[in-house]
Enzyme design. Structure first.
Site, PDB file in Angstrom:
ATOM      1  N   ASP A   1      -8.550  -3.978  -6.560  1.00 30.94           N
ATOM      2  CA  ASP A   1      -8.075  -3.604  -5.226  1.00 30.94           C
ATOM      3  C   ASP A   1      -8.802  -2.335  -4.809  1.00 30.94           C
ATOM      4  O   ASP A   1      -8.703  -1.302  -5.473  1.00 30.94           O
ATOM      5  CB  ASP A   1      -6.561  -3.382  -5.270  1.00 30.94           C
ATOM      6  CG  ASP A   1      -5.963  -3.063  -3.909  1.00 30.94           C
ATOM      7  OD1 ASP A   1      -6.648  -2.443  -3.071  1.00 30.94           O
ATOM      8  OD2 ASP A   1      -4.786  -3.407  -3.692  1.00 30.94           O
TER       9      ASP A   1
ATOM     10  N   HIS B   1      -6.877  -6.253  -0.969  1.00 30.44           N
ATOM     11  CA  HIS B   1      -5.740  -5.355  -0.788  1.00 30.44           C
ATOM     12  C   HIS B   1      -4.561  -6.165  -0.263  1.00 30.44           C
ATOM     13  O   HIS B   1      -4.541  -6.574   0.890  1.00 30.44           O
ATOM     14  CB  HIS B   1      -6.131  -4.255   0.204  1.00 30.44           C
ATOM     15  CG  HIS B   1      -5.176  -3.112   0.262  1.00 30.44           C
ATOM     16  ND1 HIS B   1      -4.729  -2.451  -0.862  1.00 30.44           N
ATOM     17  CD2 HIS B   1      -4.580  -2.493   1.316  1.00 30.44           C
ATOM     18  CE1 HIS B   1      -3.917  -1.469  -0.495  1.00 30.44           C
ATOM     19  NE2 HIS B   1      -3.796  -1.481   0.812  1.00 30.44           N
TER      20      HIS B   1
ATOM     21  N   SER C   1       0.832  -1.199   0.000  1.00 27.95           N
ATOM     22  CA  SER C   1       0.000   0.000   0.000  1.00 27.95           C
ATOM     23  C   SER C   1       0.873   1.258   0.000  1.00 27.95           C
ATOM     24  O   SER C   1       1.694   1.426  -0.901  1.00 27.95           O
ATOM     25  CB  SER C   1      -0.946  -0.049   1.209  1.00 27.95           C
ATOM     26  OG  SER C   1      -2.001   0.863   1.070  1.00 27.95           O
TER      27      SER C   1
END
Length: 504
Positions: free
Chosen positions: A441, A470, A220
């Protein structure tokens, strides 16, 4: 009612989070000249880290870094790092630094988390796994704006703006939040929380560990940090894996708006799942019906909240529960309870909190770091009209969430201008960046992976995964993604061209 709403906001935030003029890259050198890197002395970790990592045992240490790299003789902070050491000296090839994302996520227990979730032995043998609290987080110069569950700002995603008036109202909240953060910055650290400075910290840690190079695995926002490190220190970067890509070295308004794109692309997976279970949850008999019901129900909650859940919170809660497929049942249960008007069931499904409202909340640190890094990295638009236009556009373009992620944030009123330009992605370096990206995602849509692939050019390869959720490597369940990434980390075998991992 207000208390129930704040608890729900905190639940959503927890899921979403696990991003002054005058300086420049020249004024703030990549590594502070003349500073001798300290030697790391490993010892026991703090009790809470031990508990979170159990049954894996980690070692912890600190590394001293300058607060301001443009003035290396000024104040310093100690960064806490952790280690899960390789137990096979013959196969050990170096260090693998880890970052869970955020910005604002603690990574001290991450080596143990990945190990317990199935990180292959080849990776554990090949590397000392290095976790850390990056600057501003936890035990590394912890900051806090003083956010409480009762405060008006409890999530990194602004509330859904039904009209222009809602954007104007949020602007007042955003300005108050920026002022609150400035008032609570008693140690003067806030302005020095940037992705560039954190990348410099990584290089200080590398040197302190006695390594000529370091490998890196970031998820991320950790992809933005990893992209910055590989760009600022290309010859000191070894094998770099960036999973669930933001698309650049920083988060900006366009990046925030891509959250809404991610929800549009990920929601159909949940809708298909829910439609197949209509007799159990009653959310719709077809995926199209589930979507229509979602939009209608969100508008209904706008007018008539249930147990503190209004339409804005319902949208954010849905977004947060699309991070993993295993969260689908929880989302369906909450939606069902809300539809039934069962306030007792709604409250039962939310996490309990016993902290007094006046005490800074558990999310104070993480949300404060998120704001500091995000707002310091790049100049954000200041005019409310800019956000009104974006909200109106995304309300139509991305109806599931768009009028939230395009809304105004405290960055519009941040007390510090960026000290330097954001780190530019450097495509001049070794071919050592593997980009791993689920095609659906919710937080970092596939577009982010393609953006970094274009910017890194021949330094990178893009591994696309036909999956939702994710996080793909170790955190997902696609065997091709696991095998391809492990092969690169262990053997250094980068795919010869971009690759698609089909649904496993």
């Amino acid at each position: 009612m207000k208390r129930q709403r704040s608890i729900g906001r905190r639940s959503a935030l927890a899921l979403v989070l696990g991003l002054s003029l005058g300086g420049s890259l020249l004024a703030a050198p990549a590594v502070a000249d003349g500073l001798r890197a300290p030697q790391v002395k490993w010892g026991a970790c703090p009790e809470d880290v031990v508990a979170e990592a159990a049954p894996i045992e980690l070692q912890c240490a600190t590394v001293s870094v300058p607060v301001d790299y443009a003035d290396p003789g000024s104040a310093r902070i100690d960064l806490m790092i952790s280690r899960l050491a390789s137990t096979n000296p013959e196969k050990r090839r170096g260090t693998l630094m880890l970052n869970p994302g955020g910005p604002g996520g603690s990574g001290l227990a991450l080596p143990a988390l990945l190990a317990t979730q199935g990180l292959p032995d080849g990776v554990r043998d090949g590397y000392d796994l290095i976790g850390m609290d990056t600057r501003g987080i936890g035990r590394s110069g912890r900051i806090g704006c003083g956010f409480t569950p009762e405060g008006p700002y409890t999530a990194n995603i602004p509330p859904y703006a039904a009209d222009d008036a809602a954007v104007t109202a949020q602007a007042k909240v955003a300005e108050q939040v920026a002022q609150q953060c400035a008032r609570n910055d008693r140690k003067g650290l806030l302005r020095h929380l940037t992705t560039a400075n954190t990348a410099r910290d990584l290089d200080r840690i590398r040197a302190a560990l006695g390594e000529e190079k370091t490998s890196y695995l970031g998820y991320s926002y950790g992809t933005a940090l990893g992209a910055a490190y590989a760009s600022m220190f290309p010859e000191r970067s070894d094998r770099i894996v960036l999973d669930s890509n933001v698309g650049d070295t920083h988060l900006d308004p366009d990046g925030m708006r891509r959250y809404a794109l991610g929800m549009e692309q990920s929601f159909p997976d949940f809708a298909k799942w829910a439609a197949a279970r209509h007799d159990s949850y009653g959310l719709g008999r077809t995926p199209a019906q589930v979507r229509r019901n979602y939009l209608a129900f969100a508008k209904r909650l706008d007018k008539s909240p249930v147990a503190g859940f209004d339409g804005s919170l319902f949208r954010t809660y849905t977004f947060a529960n699309l991070f993993k497929k295993k969260q689908y049942p929880k989302l369906a249960q909450q939606w069902q309870a809300l539809a039934d008007g069962d306030g007792t069931a709604v409250r039962r499904l939310l996490p309990k909190s016993t902290a007094p409202a006046e005490v800074p909340s558990s999310f104070d640190n993480s949300l404060s770091v998120f704001l500091a890094v995000t707002c310091n990295d790049i100049e954000w638009p200041e005019k409310v009209g800019t956000y009104r236009r974006a909200v109106a556009q995304d309300r139509k373009r991305y109806p599931l969430l768009g009028a939230a992620t395009a809304n105004i944030t405290p960055c519009a009123y941040w007390p510090h201008a960026p000290a330097e330009p954001p780190v530019a992605v450097n495509d001049d370096g070794p071919r050592n960046v593997l980009l791993v990206q689920n095609q659906r995602d919710v937080a970092t849509p596939h577009r982010g992976g393609k953006m970094l692939r274009q910017k890194f050019a021949d330094r990178s390869r893009l591994l696309s995964v036909d999956d939702t959720g994710h996080g793909a490597y170790v955190l997902g369940d696609n065997p091709c993604a696991l095998n391809t990434t492990t092969r690169y980390l262990v053997e250094g075998k980068m795919p010869g061209k971009d690759k698609l991992c089909r649904a496993g």
